[in-house]
Design an enzyme around this catalytic site. Structure first.
Site, PDB file in Angstrom:
ATOM      1  N   GLY A  70       0.841  -1.172  -0.033  1.00 18.14           N
ATOM      2  CA  GLY A  70      -0.014  -0.001  -0.020  1.00 18.14           C
ATOM      3  C   GLY A  70       0.786   1.284  -0.003  1.00 18.14           C
TER       4      GLY A  70
ATOM      5  N   LYS B  28       8.323   8.583  -7.950  1.00 16.75           N
ATOM      6  CA  LYS B  28       8.549   7.223  -7.645  1.00 16.75           C
ATOM      7  C   LYS B  28       9.937   7.210  -8.944  1.00 16.75           C
ATOM      8  CE  LYS B  28       7.157   2.663  -7.410  1.00 16.75           C
ATOM      9  NZ  LYS B  28       5.898   1.957  -6.854  1.00 16.75           N
TER      10      LYS B  28
ATOM     11  N   THR C 137       8.407  -0.840 -11.821  1.00 12.19           N
ATOM     12  CA  THR C 137       8.575  -1.986 -12.584  1.00 12.19           C
ATOM     13  C   THR C 137       7.170  -2.523 -12.916  1.00 12.19           C
ATOM     14  OG1 THR C 137       8.693  -3.393 -10.681  1.00 12.19           O
ATOM     15  CG2 THR C 137      10.835  -2.225 -11.353  1.00 12.19           C
TER      16      THR C 137
ATOM     17  N   GLY D  18       8.856  -1.919  -3.627  1.00 18.07           N
ATOM     18  CA  GLY D  18       8.991  -3.072  -3.030  1.00 18.07           C
ATOM     19  C   GLY D  18       9.469  -2.821  -1.654  1.00 18.07           C
TER      20      GLY D  18
END
Length: 221
Positions: A13, A36, A40, A110
């Site tokens: 999230g 950002k 990916t 991630g």
């Protein structure tokens, strides 16, 4: 000022929390921007960067540095597409945007230690340290979060990085650990740490309350 939104894992999230903060700060009249650096799993346009850019009314191309096609770590994608990720370019872009805003929200990909490059390892903790950014960690609300959150906190601590806190995201109280995870994590860490809670389908008032509290904590950090 840079708030770096990272996480204990992928899919917990980060973009949602970033969107709540961006919308709140924009509505308050604070000059907020978003980046950002690497996204990916991009087929057409980067969904995360596009989503937040739409809130800010800016082209999504101005909210991204690198995109990769496959849903893998940045380093794995770079190997797959034969791309050399220029970390200095990422740092320069972030610093330039920081100078133009009151607060820049940077979203990782991630978890905190996902590799951007290796030998030596360059991960998101490296970026946070290099930028003197304030880390905000998004974690799961449910079973498994204690181990992931604890290890993330002390990995950051090993790099002499103090996160402003955790946002435990996705509470639906359908499994029993959600009732105690936040309290147990505080007891495990044994240090003063903010832990905010967001429901799986939060109300507007809950989002506002969490955003207000995070902003207040940033001001006092």
């Amino acid at each position: 000022m840079i708030l770096f939104v990272s996480a204990t894992d992928t899919g917990v999230g980060k973009t949602y929390v970033s969107s709540i903060l961006v919308e709140y700060l924009k509505d308050k009249g604070i000059k907020v921007d978003y980046l950002k650096p690497i996204e990916t799993g991009v087929e057409d346009k980067p969904e995360d960067a596009y989503r937040i850019s739409s809130i800010l009314g800016k082209p999504w191309q101005d909210s991204i540095v690198y995109t990769f096609k496959k849903p893998m770590s940045p380093y794995a994608c770079a190997l797959d597409e034969n791309v050399d990720i220029d970390v200095d370019k990422i740092l320069k872009t972030i610093k330039e945007l920081e100078q133009k805003s009151d607060i820049l929200i940077v979203e990782g990909a991630g978890g905190i230690s996902v590799p951007i490059k290796v030998k030596p390892l360059i991960d998101y903790a490296f970026l946070i340290k290099s930028l003197n950014a304030i880390p905000l960690i998004v974690s799961r609300a449910y079973l498994g979060t204690l181990n992931h959150s604890f290890l993330t906190y002390f990995y950051l601590k090993s790099k002499d990085i103090k996160p402003i806190g955790f946002v435990m995201n996705g509470f639906d109280y359908e499994e029993p650990s959600q009732y105690s995870n936040a309290d147990i994590l505080k007891d495990m860490i044994e240090e003063d740490i903010n832990i905010w809670k967001l429901d799986k389908n939060p109300s507007k008032s809950q989002c506002l309350e969490v955003a207000q509290s995070i902003w207040k904590s940033i001001a006092n950090f």
